[in-house]
Design an enzyme around this catalytic site. Sequence first.
Site, PDB file in Angstrom:
ATOM      1  N   ILE A 124       1.002  -0.616  -0.029  1.00  0.00           N
ATOM      2  CA  ILE A 124       0.380  -0.244   0.232  1.00  0.00           C
ATOM      3  C   ILE A 124       0.871   1.282  -0.390  1.00  0.00           C
ATOM      4  CG2 ILE A 124      -1.506   0.883   1.217  1.00  0.00           C
ATOM      5  CD1 ILE A 124      -2.675  -1.350   0.218  1.00  0.00           C
ATOM      6  N   LYS A 125       0.771   2.052  -1.364  1.00  0.00           N
ATOM      7  CA  LYS A 125       1.405   3.141  -1.116  1.00  0.00           C
ATOM      8  C   LYS A 125       1.227   3.988  -0.346  1.00  0.00           C
ATOM      9  CE  LYS A 125       3.948   4.817  -4.389  1.00  0.00           C
ATOM     10  NZ  LYS A 125       3.916   4.691  -5.848  1.00  0.00           N
ATOM     11  N   ILE A 126       1.587   4.934   0.672  1.00  0.00           N
ATOM     12  CA  ILE A 126       1.327   6.246   0.886  1.00  0.00           C
ATOM     13  C   ILE A 126       2.042   7.270   0.935  1.00  0.00           C
ATOM     14  CG2 ILE A 126       0.367   6.860   3.110  1.00  0.00           C
ATOM     15  CD1 ILE A 126      -0.431   4.364   4.125  1.00  0.00           C
TER      16      ILE A 126
END
Length: 308
Positions: A124-126
């Site tokens: 998950i890219k944040i």
Amino acid sequence: MTSKLEQLKKITTVVADTGDFDAIARVKPVDATTNPSLLLKAAAIPGYADLLNACVNDCKGDVGLASDRFGVAVGQEILKVIPGRISTEVDARLSFDTEAMLKRAHRLIELYDKAGIGRDRVLIKIASTWEGIRAAEKLEREGIQTNLTLLFSFAQAVACAEAGVFLISPFVGRIYDWYKKATGNDYQGADDPGVQSVTRIYNYYKANDYKTVVMGASFRNLNQIEQLAGCDRLTISPDLIEKLAADTGKLERKLSPGKTGEARQSLNEAQFRWASNEDAMATEKLAEGIRQFARDQEKLEALLAAKL
């Protein structure tokens, strides 16, 4: 002769920075990364039309859900042609809201789960804001691994390591762009500020035995990639991957564990924000990156809304 790409693959995991699964199938990376800008480009590819239309079904007018479904659908297709993982990004407009990022991350994981894809194949890219790092810290504790993006400063890297995130994506090209514009200098080789930033972070992580993976990102030319040969991972556009494949020159390893790095640091929120405030480049590029991803997210949603 062995190509520079093959030489690089022996010491660094090569990741494709694209949402175009035809290009991914062609360059054969281990992993792939996407972002709102890349998804917007993918949505314009004729071969994605059916995928785009399918994502708006049963969304009950929820364009945000349709967008997440499209991101996951693209990820699902990419995973058919790579052995590793796909990075899918949380809506950049949530970058300063920890709880909202957590909810969106959970929805992305749920959509992947419904598609039969386990969390062991998804990152998950944040965005690497203070709030984003706190969200990633909680997700990691839940067994959801993260990729912290839009990372421009050493302070961001320190905070990510302390939070125990799985992977960071320090940007090279955008740092180079800022310094070139600010000074008028065309930095080359080891003098490139973007290269220096990733090198410093890599050495710091290895010297202090952090397990967080360093994945250099945002490259403008082959030399930047070559200067970071040996980094844990590098996410590279398909056109630069193909240029590496066509070059049969010798590739020298530049980064390796065991080199001297700075002593371990720890930053509380006030210290993090002050360090960020003192770094004009990082402050400007983080804000610019979030704005650009947000605008492209809005364009993608407008495209999807027209189909709802």
